[in-house]
Design a protein around this motif. Sequence first.
Motif, PDB file in Angstrom:
ATOM      1  N   HIS A  53      -2.964   3.688  -2.278  1.00 57.17           N
ATOM      2  CA  HIS A  53      -3.364   2.821  -3.382  1.00 57.17           C
ATOM      3  C   HIS A  53      -2.372   1.666  -3.504  1.00 57.17           C
ATOM      4  CE1 HIS A  53      -0.475   5.697  -5.091  1.00 57.17           C
ATOM      5  NE2 HIS A  53      -0.149   4.738  -5.937  1.00 57.17           N
ATOM      6  N   PRO A  54      -2.786   0.558  -4.155  1.00 60.68           N
ATOM      7  CA  PRO A  54      -1.886  -0.595  -4.295  1.00 60.68           C
ATOM      8  C   PRO A  54      -0.794  -0.324  -5.329  1.00 60.68           C
ATOM      9  CG  PRO A  54      -4.197  -1.215  -4.552  1.00 60.68           C
ATOM     10  CD  PRO A  54      -4.136   0.268  -4.636  1.00 60.68           C
ATOM     11  N   VAL A  55       0.390  -0.847  -5.041  1.00 60.13           N
ATOM     12  CA  VAL A  55       1.524  -0.776  -5.965  1.00 60.13           C
ATOM     13  C   VAL A  55       2.298  -2.085  -5.844  1.00 60.13           C
ATOM     14  CG1 VAL A  55       3.751   0.339  -6.451  1.00 60.13           C
ATOM     15  CG2 VAL A  55       1.755   1.732  -5.905  1.00 60.13           C
ATOM     16  N   ALA A  75       0.876  -1.169   0.000  1.00 67.69           N
ATOM     17  CA  ALA A  75       0.000   0.000   0.000  1.00 67.69           C
ATOM     18  C   ALA A  75       0.910   1.215   0.000  1.00 67.69           C
ATOM     19  CB  ALA A  75      -0.899   0.002   1.231  1.00 67.69           C
ATOM     20  N   ALA A  76       0.669   2.143  -0.925  1.00 67.65           N
ATOM     21  CA  ALA A  76       1.626   3.227  -1.123  1.00 67.65           C
ATOM     22  C   ALA A  76       0.950   4.584  -1.193  1.00 67.65           C
ATOM     23  CB  ALA A  76       2.428   2.996  -2.407  1.00 67.65           C
ATOM     24  N   VAL A  77       1.743   5.603  -0.844  1.00 64.53           N
ATOM     25  CA  VAL A  77       1.407   7.003  -1.108  1.00 64.53           C
ATOM     26  C   VAL A  77       2.603   7.571  -1.860  1.00 64.53           C
ATOM     27  CG1 VAL A  77       0.953   9.280  -0.128  1.00 64.53           C
ATOM     28  CG2 VAL A  77      -0.017   7.236   0.950  1.00 64.53           C
ATOM     29  N   GLU A  78       2.350   8.273  -2.962  1.00 65.10           N
ATOM     30  CA  GLU A  78       3.467   8.787  -3.755  1.00 65.10           C
ATOM     31  C   GLU A  78       3.140  10.155  -4.327  1.00 65.10           C
ATOM     32  OE1 GLU A  78       4.165   6.447  -7.367  1.00 65.10           O
ATOM     33  OE2 GLU A  78       2.246   5.441  -7.003  1.00 65.10           O
ATOM     34  N   ALA A  88       1.421   8.577   8.188  1.00 63.87           N
ATOM     35  CA  ALA A  88       0.265   8.594   9.090  1.00 63.87           C
ATOM     36  C   ALA A  88      -0.985   8.111   8.358  1.00 63.87           C
ATOM     37  CB  ALA A  88       0.056  10.003   9.634  1.00 63.87           C
ATOM     38  N   GLU A  89      -1.116   8.487   7.099  1.00 61.00           N
ATOM     39  CA  GLU A  89      -2.259   8.035   6.306  1.00 61.00           C
ATOM     40  C   GLU A  89      -2.204   6.534   6.072  1.00 61.00           C
ATOM     41  OE1 GLU A  89      -4.562   9.465   2.207  1.00 61.00           O
ATOM     42  OE2 GLU A  89      -2.898  10.648   3.037  1.00 61.00           O
ATOM     43  N   ARG A 100      -7.609   0.939  -1.114  1.00 58.86           N
ATOM     44  CA  ARG A 100      -7.639   2.226  -1.803  1.00 58.86           C
ATOM     45  C   ARG A 100      -8.426   3.189  -0.918  1.00 58.86           C
ATOM     46  NH1 ARG A 100      -6.139   2.612  -7.112  1.00 58.86           N
ATOM     47  NH2 ARG A 100      -5.705   0.637  -8.202  1.00 58.86           N
ATOM     48  N   SER A 101      -7.750   4.220  -0.441  1.00 58.53           N
ATOM     49  CA  SER A 101      -8.407   5.176   0.445  1.00 58.53           C
ATOM     50  C   SER A 101      -7.608   6.463   0.438  1.00 58.53           C
ATOM     51  CB  SER A 101      -8.502   4.608   1.869  1.00 58.53           C
ATOM     52  OG  SER A 101      -9.056   5.559   2.747  1.00 58.53           O
TER      53      SER A 101
END
Length: 265
Positions: free
Chosen positions: A191-193, A126-129, A146-147, A186-187
């Motif tokens: 999102h998935p990576v 699960a990633a944030v980019e 944190a997210e 997904r939130s």
Amino acid sequence: MLPIGEFSRLTHLSVRTLRRYHDAGLLEPATVDDASGYRYYTADQIPTAQVIHRLRELDVPLPDVQRILRSPDPGARATLVADHLQRLESELDRTRAAVASLRRLLQPEPAPVDVELRAVPATTVAAVEDDVAHDHVVAWYAGAMAELDAVVDEPTGVPGGLYDNALFEVGSGHVLVYRPATDPPRSGRVHPVTLPAVELAVTTHVGEHDDIDVTYGALGAWVVANALAVAGPVRETYRVGPRDTAEPRAWRTEIGWPVFRVAPH
């Protein structure tokens, strides 16, 4: 009334400093002789002069000194002073970190870096980019992680990040932070990576990140010495960090440079 010279002796502030405080509107004399221009003060102004002296010793900027002196609210004054003290403590922490890094760099024979070549399989996370400026990476990382923590209920591994070369080369680049998960949600920004398989030259940075560049340099030197070429974003894996312990000396960050062996000429 106290002439400026006597007031200077009582407050340990030079006549020149008292004149400067007057010009800045910090400490105005009780009266100024119209004919001679001599400044006169009262004994009641001694505590104010001493407060200004202490604030300036702490490098409180003149505009902040004015706000502290003019605020009728003791709580507001205390907040202004506390904010400045926090800034001083942060600067002191940076100074200490810089001194420690210099001592490490100036050792006659730096300690050898321990490097492992590691094949990392493709990993679902699960990633944030986003594209981030180098100066904003720390704040951006805190919000992104944190997210991730809020929406990834059952992570399958420790968190990490991928840092694009441009981040270091031009001061802005793509950053991806992640938490491994079997079924990434997904939130919001999460999102998935699938991170691709890669071979890494890995070493571990111990402690806070203030001098992590020294560890990066040592790893880079090892890469060059061992005829390994670097390609792709640097990976960091946060084995132990602030979320695990408040003791910085216990923090462990793995730095992984994607590598491949260069054929001999």
